[in-house]
Design an enzyme around this catalytic site. Structure first.
Site, PDB file in Angstrom:
ATOM      1  CG  HIS A   1       6.411   7.090  15.093  1.00 52.58           C
ATOM      2  ND1 HIS A   1       5.550   6.467  14.223  1.00 52.58           N
ATOM      3  CD2 HIS A   1       6.656   6.174  16.074  1.00 52.58           C
ATOM      4  CE1 HIS A   1       5.282   5.251  14.653  1.00 52.58           C
ATOM      5  NE2 HIS A   1       5.948   5.047  15.779  1.00 52.58           N
TER       6      HIS A   1
ATOM      7  CG  ASP B   1       4.710   7.376  11.121  1.00 52.70           C
ATOM      8  OD1 ASP B   1       5.828   7.843  11.406  1.00 52.70           O
ATOM      9  OD2 ASP B   1       4.096   6.594  11.872  1.00 52.70           O
TER      10      ASP B   1
ATOM     11  CB  SER C   1       6.970   1.926  15.327  1.00 53.94           C
ATOM     12  OG  SER C   1       5.859   2.372  16.033  1.00 53.94           O
TER      13      SER C   1
END
Length: 407
Positions: free
Chosen positions: A149, A180, A260
């Site tokens: 992402h 992911d 992230s």
């Protein structure tokens, strides 16, 4: 003057200016560097110790309370899940798991400080047209791991080793929204001198209460370290394409938007997970409340080599959504929805059926449905024992290939 009145200058952020100009400059610099740099020498891994023997652990998928909203650490909300299986068996060798020994801090240094000193040089900021996140070097040839992402649909990104680092053009070799995870490649010659790639630990050896250190770029703040513990194992989170990622590590090390794709490290500075999501209160705030989630290192170790090769990763697909059985039916998983025309639909599964076994494997909770097909491939046939209206019966389903997104 009270502590709340102390003046504070604006923190220095990693990125300034427009993405396109930064990206074009990084690509031009990379091309120039490639023209003037001789072919790189092969760099050997400096004799990492062998991984410790694995102890079997029962898979324990635990659903998060519905009052908590899961948010990708880059800030986007994720949707409801549908269970899925694992990867097929035709895959490259996984990246090695390196046995981890606690780092000994020098006098006056904390353990977290010692871990940060050893690991932070390999942590990078990753910038795209739509935002920024974190990544980390896992091979000395320039391979970087981040979140799917974070890279989104981008084919190339801009990478920085720290605030004062050069902007480096990075090619996205592969992205897997189902876990992911994504892999970015930069030229070996652009890696700063002295930076060593991080190594993966065996996440099956992680225990609740173990030390955990997260390094990332929250809100664009360069290589911020936070410390906590592993506060849960076997969690399930929703992937960017709406499916479920299992065996996820939960930590209370503070994680915020921008973290992230950064590493979650153990006491030896080895990577036990890739930070991916946080839980929020669902009241509109997206900051840390002490519940963060990382994709386990053993998942990354399997997926990254395939993404490096640009491989697609076909996964088996049943096409059902299930929930825990009722109090009167403590074992099994209740079918809540069946995808029209999917494998389960063609096999005759219906809403309200209770799945009890898949190919003889007991199903005690919804996560066991995914586990029951995890070692299968699209096209395989599985026997599904169900309970319907008080009667037990067996149906046979031919597994399909999981779609790009949940239907």
């Amino acid at each position: 003057m009270g502590i709340f009145d102390l003046p504070m200058g604006s923190p220095r952020h990693l990125w300034t200016g427009e993405w396109r100009a930064e990206s074009d400059k990084a690509r031009d610099d990379g091309a120039s560097s490639l023209r003037r740099t001789p072919p790189p020498r092969h760099v050997e891994d400096p004799g990492a110790p062998s991984p410790e023997p694995q102890q079997p652990r029962r898979r324990g998928t635990i659903a998060l309370a519905v009052l908590v909203a899961l948010v990708a650490v880059a800030g986007g909300a994720l949707a409801a899940t549908m269970l899925f299986g694992g990867d097929d068996s035709n895959s490259p060798d996984p990246l090695p798991a390196v046995a981890s020994r606690p780092i000994r801090p020098r006098e006056g240094q904390t353990r977290a400080g010692a871990i940060y000193a050893a690991a932070s040089p390999a942590v990078v900021s990753v910038r795209t047209t739509t935002g920024q996140g974190t990544g980390f070097l896992v091979e000395d040839d320039g391979m970087i791991v981040t979140n799917a992402h974070v890279v989104g649909e981008s084919s190339h990104v801009v990478v920085k080793f720290g605030t004062d680092g050069a902007s480096i053009d990075g090619d996205v070799l592969g992205s897997d929204p189902s876990t992911d995870l994504a892999v970015v490649s930069i030229e070996r010659s652009r890696i700063p001198n002295g930076v060593k790639a991080l190594r993966f630990a065996d996440s099956s050896n992680v225990a609740v209460g173990d030390m955990a250190v997260a390094i990332g770029n929250p809100f664009g703040l360069d290589r911020t370290a936070t410390e906590g513990i592993v506060s849960g194992l076997g969690r399930s989170i929703t992937s960017p394409n709406g499916f479920e990622i299992d065996e996820v590590i939960q930590t209370d090390a503070p994680i915020n938007p921008g973290n992230s794709g950064g590493p979650l490290l153990d006491s030896g500075g080895r990577v036990i997970g890739v930070n991916s999501q946080i839980a929020t209160s669902g009241m509109g705030a997206q900051g840390n409340i002490g519940i963060g989630f990382a994709v386990p290192s053993n998942t990354a170790r399997q997926i990254v080599p395939r993404l490096e090769k640009g491989e697609a990763i076909p996964r088996p697909y049943l096409g059902v959504t299930t929930s825990p059985a009722s109090l009167t039916n403590p074992d099994g998983a209740v079918v809540q929805d069946v995808v029209p025309g999917g494998p389960a639909d063609r096999a005759g599964l219906r809403r309200g059926d209770v799945v009890k076994r898949i190919d003889g494997r007991s199903v005690q909770e919804p996560g066991d449905v995914a586990a029951g097909i995890s070692d299968r491939a699209p096209g395989d046939e599985v026997a599904i024992d169900i309970e319907r209206g008080g009667r037990e019966m067996t149906v046979r389903a031919t597994l399909g290939t999981r779609p790009a997104r949940t239907p």
